[in-house]
Design a protein around this motif. Sequence first.
Motif, PDB file in Angstrom:
ATOM      1  N   MET A 142      46.502  38.782  46.871  1.00 30.41           N
ATOM      2  CA  MET A 142      45.416  39.467  45.935  1.00 30.41           C
ATOM      3  C   MET A 142      44.881  40.662  46.754  1.00 30.41           C
ATOM      4  N   SER A 143      44.889  41.725  46.122  1.00 31.87           N
ATOM      5  CA  SER A 143      44.550  42.914  46.953  1.00 31.87           C
ATOM      6  C   SER A 143      43.137  42.861  47.093  1.00 31.87           C
ATOM      7  N   ASP A 144      42.759  43.458  48.225  1.00 30.79           N
ATOM      8  CA  ASP A 144      41.444  43.745  48.922  1.00 30.79           C
ATOM      9  C   ASP A 144      40.547  44.695  47.746  1.00 30.79           C
ATOM     10  N   THR A 145      40.989  45.846  47.252  1.00 29.56           N
ATOM     11  CA  THR A 145      40.512  46.318  46.300  1.00 29.56           C
ATOM     12  C   THR A 145      41.444  46.289  45.044  1.00 29.56           C
ATOM     13  N   ILE A 146      40.792  46.129  43.882  1.00 31.66           N
ATOM     14  CA  ILE A 146      41.431  46.113  42.456  1.00 31.66           C
ATOM     15  C   ILE A 146      41.336  47.547  41.961  1.00 31.66           C
ATOM     16  N   LYS A 147      42.634  47.944  41.687  1.00 35.30           N
ATOM     17  CA  LYS A 147      42.884  49.238  40.978  1.00 35.30           C
ATOM     18  C   LYS A 147      43.360  49.341  39.724  1.00 35.30           C
ATOM     19  N   ARG A 148      44.466  48.193  39.791  1.00 41.07           N
ATOM     20  CA  ARG A 148      45.526  48.317  38.452  1.00 41.07           C
ATOM     21  C   ARG A 148      45.421  47.088  37.927  1.00 41.07           C
ATOM     22  N   ILE A 149      45.209  46.740  36.526  1.00 37.89           N
ATOM     23  CA  ILE A 149      45.583  45.254  36.124  1.00 37.89           C
ATOM     24  C   ILE A 149      46.690  45.673  34.952  1.00 37.89           C
TER      25      ILE A 149
ATOM     26  N   LEU B  98      36.829  41.803  38.481  1.00 37.09           N
ATOM     27  CA  LEU B  98      36.133  42.404  39.523  1.00 37.09           C
ATOM     28  C   LEU B  98      35.418  41.605  40.591  1.00 37.09           C
ATOM     29  N   ALA B  99      35.271  40.356  40.192  1.00 38.18           N
ATOM     30  CA  ALA B  99      34.559  39.436  41.269  1.00 38.18           C
ATOM     31  C   ALA B  99      35.803  38.708  42.291  1.00 38.18           C
ATOM     32  N   LYS B 100      36.741  39.118  41.769  1.00 41.13           N
ATOM     33  CA  LYS B 100      37.950  39.098  42.666  1.00 41.13           C
ATOM     34  C   LYS B 100      38.459  37.270  42.477  1.00 41.13           C
ATOM     35  N   GLU B 101      38.115  36.691  41.383  1.00 42.77           N
ATOM     36  CA  GLU B 101      38.427  35.558  41.274  1.00 42.77           C
ATOM     37  C   GLU B 101      39.753  35.536  40.356  1.00 42.77           C
ATOM     38  N   SER B 102      40.380  34.334  40.797  1.00 43.50           N
ATOM     39  CA  SER B 102      41.798  33.961  40.007  1.00 43.50           C
ATOM     40  C   SER B 102      41.768  32.669  39.598  1.00 43.50           C
ATOM     41  N   ASN B 103      42.981  32.496  38.859  1.00 44.77           N
ATOM     42  CA  ASN B 103      43.239  31.187  38.309  1.00 44.77           C
ATOM     43  C   ASN B 103      41.852  30.615  37.354  1.00 44.77           C
ATOM     44  N   LYS B 104      41.536  31.650  36.608  1.00 43.86           N
ATOM     45  CA  LYS B 104      40.349  31.429  35.779  1.00 43.86           C
ATOM     46  C   LYS B 104      40.685  31.769  34.238  1.00 43.86           C
TER      47      LYS B 104
ATOM     48  N   LYS C 215      36.616  48.202  28.820  1.00 37.55           N
ATOM     49  CA  LYS C 215      35.751  47.704  30.029  1.00 37.55           C
ATOM     50  C   LYS C 215      36.469  48.108  31.300  1.00 37.55           C
ATOM     51  N   GLY C 216      37.833  47.928  31.289  1.00 32.02           N
ATOM     52  CA  GLY C 216      38.369  48.012  32.528  1.00 32.02           C
ATOM     53  C   GLY C 216      38.367  49.636  33.053  1.00 32.02           C
ATOM     54  N   ILE C 217      38.671  50.414  32.215  1.00 31.99           N
ATOM     55  CA  ILE C 217      38.447  51.764  32.376  1.00 31.99           C
ATOM     56  C   ILE C 217      36.973  52.100  32.471  1.00 31.99           C
ATOM     57  N   TYR C 218      35.975  51.699  31.965  1.00 28.71           N
ATOM     58  CA  TYR C 218      34.760  51.893  32.308  1.00 28.71           C
ATOM     59  C   TYR C 218      34.318  51.521  33.752  1.00 28.71           C
ATOM     60  N   HIS C 219      34.984  50.628  34.343  1.00 29.18           N
ATOM     61  CA  HIS C 219      34.841  50.304  35.688  1.00 29.18           C
ATOM     62  C   HIS C 219      35.698  50.799  36.388  1.00 29.18           C
TER      63      HIS C 219
ATOM     64  N   LEU D 271      54.980  48.137  39.872  1.00 30.31           N
ATOM     65  CA  LEU D 271      53.927  48.925  39.515  1.00 30.31           C
ATOM     66  C   LEU D 271      52.331  48.932  40.178  1.00 30.31           C
ATOM     67  N   GLN D 272      52.591  47.893  41.208  1.00 27.80           N
ATOM     68  CA  GLN D 272      51.272  47.663  42.165  1.00 27.80           C
ATOM     69  C   GLN D 272      50.014  47.201  41.310  1.00 27.80           C
ATOM     70  N   ILE D 273      50.384  46.361  40.282  1.00 23.62           N
ATOM     71  CA  ILE D 273      49.233  45.537  39.602  1.00 23.62           C
ATOM     72  C   ILE D 273      48.542  44.563  40.435  1.00 23.62           C
ATOM     73  N   ASP D 274      47.310  44.521  40.329  1.00 21.10           N
ATOM     74  CA  ASP D 274      46.736  43.681  41.160  1.00 21.10           C
ATOM     75  C   ASP D 274      46.187  42.379  40.567  1.00 21.10           C
ATOM     76  N   ALA D 275      46.131  42.381  39.180  1.00 13.65           N
ATOM     77  CA  ALA D 275      45.661  41.435  38.482  1.00 13.65           C
ATOM     78  C   ALA D 275      46.098  41.431  36.876  1.00 13.65           C
ATOM     79  N   LEU D 276      46.209  40.181  36.461  1.00 12.82           N
ATOM     80  CA  LEU D 276      46.869  40.127  35.045  1.00 12.82           C
ATOM     81  C   LEU D 276      46.077  39.408  34.258  1.00 12.82           C
ATOM     82  N   VAL D 277      45.743  39.863  32.922  1.00 17.49           N
ATOM     83  CA  VAL D 277      44.991  39.190  31.819  1.00 17.49           C
ATOM     84  C   VAL D 277      46.097  38.721  30.858  1.00 17.49           C
ATOM     85  N   VAL D 278      46.045  37.362  30.783  1.00 17.97           N
ATOM     86  CA  VAL D 278      46.892  36.599  29.557  1.00 17.97           C
ATOM     87  C   VAL D 278      46.055  36.202  28.496  1.00 17.97           C
TER      88      VAL D 278
END
Length: 323
Positions: A1-8, A280-286, A30-34, A96-103
Amino acid sequence: MSDTIKRIGVLTSGGDAPGMNAALRAVVRKGIYHGLEVYGISRGYEGLIHGEIQEMTIGSVADIVLRGGTILKTARSEEMRTEEGQQKAIEQLHKLQIDALVVIGGDGSFRGAQTLAARGVQIVGIPGTIDNDIAGTDLTIGFDTATNTVVDAVSKIRDTASSHERTFIVEVMGRNCGNIALQAGLACGAESILVPEIPYDLDEISDKLKRGHQRGKNHSIILVAEGVGSAYKIGEELRARSGFETRITILGHLQRGGNPSALDAVISAAMGGKAIEIILAKESNKMTAYVNQLVVSSPLDAAYGVRRPFNRELYNLANELSI
């Protein structure tokens, strides 16, 4: 998991459900807003494996909040069930250096998400399925709309049933879960509701039809969840037992389409927004969950916990009201 979330990334998978677009819109905006870059993945895991990925903008999700289906499309992916397919998916995310995925999807979609989480991908699931059969959440995206679609259809069918003095057997979706049949049946006053969770007795149903006829009732509606068995066979057996003419209507994929209800649109938006907060809270498997009228964060494993028991109280009430 990346230390800084930039791309999802975000994808919709499995059966489409009204409200998926509203959830997608919330994730993107909301992603773009943040300050995040958001990438849409077409055709679910199949598109992820084959690199069907493009950056999304605020305009990408304009005017979709009340549109049914999913603009990202969806597809089943047998390849995602294999280790080779999962590795290809990981490689595309890394490329593509995607740091997180929403399913956004149901049970099978979440299982795919868990395989990626086990390989180190930051994952957040949003429960989207018209069956409302995901544990850990009171409602899933699409259930309310699908139920209202059935109620509207049955209302029209009842007009014809009354005009022709017939019994109509209406088959609705629900292979292993009778939630749509139960809620729609109670809402529209069906004479009988057949669900996979509870055994049924055709002689008892036939007797109920006869009692209704004796007091002047000239039509009946029987709702059957698809997992119970063939509506045509049930209709034939009821006609043989009761002597009443029966007609069959299978609503099928009609239940998946259409604009989301206000409830589904609101829940979907709230779940999409909550997914970004989890990332943004850097939580996973949620997963996001609707619990006691609030959208909260829960472990993705909760989706495979003990499901809420079938609501026998509502089922019994429906039977009592249809004497």
